[in-house]
Design an enzyme around this catalytic site. Structure first.
Site, PDB file in Angstrom:
ATOM      1  N   SER A 191       0.836  -1.196   0.000  1.00 12.53           N
ATOM      2  CA  SER A 191       0.000   0.000   0.000  1.00 12.53           C
ATOM      3  C   SER A 191       0.877   1.254   0.000  1.00 12.53           C
ATOM      4  O   SER A 191       1.671   1.450  -0.915  1.00 12.53           O
ATOM      5  CB  SER A 191      -0.950  -0.038   1.202  1.00 12.53           C
ATOM      6  OG  SER A 191      -1.960   0.935   1.092  1.00 12.53           O
ATOM      7  N   GLU A 294      -9.827  -4.122  -6.339  1.00  9.18           N
ATOM      8  CA  GLU A 294      -9.479  -2.916  -5.582  1.00  9.18           C
ATOM      9  C   GLU A 294      -9.282  -1.704  -6.479  1.00  9.18           C
ATOM     10  O   GLU A 294      -8.964  -1.810  -7.667  1.00  9.18           O
ATOM     11  CB  GLU A 294      -8.263  -3.156  -4.700  1.00  9.18           C
ATOM     12  CG  GLU A 294      -6.957  -3.414  -5.401  1.00  9.18           C
ATOM     13  CD  GLU A 294      -5.803  -3.504  -4.398  1.00  9.18           C
ATOM     14  OE1 GLU A 294      -5.618  -2.539  -3.640  1.00  9.18           O
ATOM     15  OE2 GLU A 294      -5.112  -4.537  -4.375  1.00  9.18           O
ATOM     16  N   HIS A 324      -7.810  -5.222  -0.350  1.00 13.65           N
ATOM     17  CA  HIS A 324      -6.541  -4.505  -0.439  1.00 13.65           C
ATOM     18  C   HIS A 324      -5.529  -5.139   0.524  1.00 13.65           C
ATOM     19  O   HIS A 324      -5.812  -5.328   1.703  1.00 13.65           O
ATOM     20  CB  HIS A 324      -6.810  -3.042  -0.073  1.00 13.65           C
ATOM     21  CG  HIS A 324      -5.629  -2.148  -0.067  1.00 13.65           C
ATOM     22  ND1 HIS A 324      -4.906  -1.849  -1.198  1.00 13.65           N
ATOM     23  CD2 HIS A 324      -5.037  -1.452   0.950  1.00 13.65           C
ATOM     24  CE1 HIS A 324      -3.934  -1.010  -0.886  1.00 13.65           C
ATOM     25  NE2 HIS A 324      -3.984  -0.764   0.409  1.00 13.65           N
TER      26      HIS A 324
END
Length: 359
Positions: A191, A294, A324
């Site tokens: 991320s 996502e 995610h």
């Protein structure tokens, strides 16, 4: 920085005032807003993951401001509370970068992996991501150094970037037992940490510093220019990011852009913030994982396409109907274990080949 931010301060004040006015209007509860975001459930394990994500959100529903962030950070750290780890956890010692060593029984001191956790640059920690770092150490036989980089808003966005750079340089010469050169080096992150990973390898190339053996980015953010947020594919199937992005999408674009620039002290089009905006040539072999469900999937595909066109050996793997950074939910999710097996196969190929060849 050459250009000033005084005008951004004014815009930020106006943005804050605008948001305060909006909050006075009747708004659906956060729980009601989240009902529009859903993901097909294909297993009991996946439902358990969705329940865990919902519980993390609910824990902060009635808390606002700085306290809300503190609650979210604590909730993220709790993800590792009941994990049974094979690796030893060893906090770093001064003057080393702040973080922790994660060392599996089969890990060798000269094999090292720098892990940069996610959390929207404002949350997360080495503790919250131990499911990933423990698995990576066992998988690669490397000593993982999970960096505890500086987070917003207490620190600037670019402070975290500096921490990543310093940690990589330090790790080249320092192992868990003291000074020694690394003969295997990987940078990995998820991320927001995936964004830092992609930015770090570009910086190393620009500085003509030794590149890692490979880079791994799990569900990275590659483009934060913030255009057409609600029109992104997978907007309503991203149960982790969708509701947050929905709130951002309600802000007029010029104010949103200015607010992001003010917070990060860099324009969203800066490659430090959006790696896709930079030169993607001459980078080390890179593997990127992303869920087909996502929000970030389309931008990841654009990054991969551009990098490949510029000659960088980058590969992208996708999984259907995953949240995610589903890797966090190993060993519960079989798809998470499959993802780690793919990482292992990728790194084996890099190590065993005299030159990189696409699979």
């Amino acid at each position: 920085m050459a250009w000033g931010f005084s005008w951004l301060v004014l815009v930020f004040i106006l943005l804050t005032a605008w948001l305060l006015v909006r909050r006075q209007r009747a708004q659906p509860s956060e729980a009601e807003q989240r009902t529009q975001f859903s993901l097909p459930v294909t297993s009991a394990a996946q439902q358990q993951v969705l329940d865990t994500i919902e519980n993390l959100r609910v824990s902060a529903d009635d808390v606002q401001g700085v306290k809300r962030l503190a609650v979210l950070r604590q909730a993220m750290d709790s993800l590792s509370d009941e994990l049974i780890l094979d690796s030893k956890i060893r906090p770093s010692e001064t003057p080393a970068p702040i973080g922790e060593w994660v060392i599996a029984p089969n890990a060798k001191p000269n094999r090292r992996l720098l892990y940069i956790h996610g959390g929207f640059w404002a949350a997360g920690s080495p503790k919250s991501h131990r499911a990933i770092t423990d698995r990576l150490s066992r998988l690669t036989g490397a000593c993982v150094f999970a960096l505890d980089y500086r987070l917003m808003p207490e620190h600037g966005y670019q402070d975290g970037i500096l921490d990543c750079r310093e940690a990589y340089i330090w790790l080249q010469e320092q192992g868990p037992e003291g000074p020694s050169k690394a003969d295997f080096m990987v940078i990995a992150g998820d991320s927001a940490g995936g964004t830092h990973t992609l930015g770090l390898i570009a910086w190393l190339r620009d500085q003509q510093l030794p590149l890692p053996t490979a880079a791994i980015a799990l569900s990275p953010s590659t483009d934060l220019t913030l255009r057409s947020l609600r029109k992104q594919p997978n907007f309503y199937t991203d149960v982790m990011l969708g509701s947050t992005i929905d709130k951002l999408a309600a802000i007029p674009f010029p104010l949103l852009w200015a607010g992001a620039a003010f917070a990060m002290r860099a324009l969203p089009s800066n490659p430090l913030v959006s790696p896709i905006q930079g030169d993607l040539s001459g980078l080390p072999p890179t593997l990127i994982h992303v869920s087909e469900a996502e929000l970030l999937a389309e931008n990841v595909q654009r990054y991969v396409t551009k990098a490949q066109a510029q000659g960088t050996p980058v590969e992208m793997r996708t999984w259907p109907n995953m949240v995610h950074v589903w890797h966090l939910f190993t060993p519960l999710l079989s798809e998470a274990e499959a993802a780690f097996q793919d990482i292992g196969a990728f790194l084996d190929l890099i190590e065993n080949a005299n030159c990189y060849q696409s699979r």
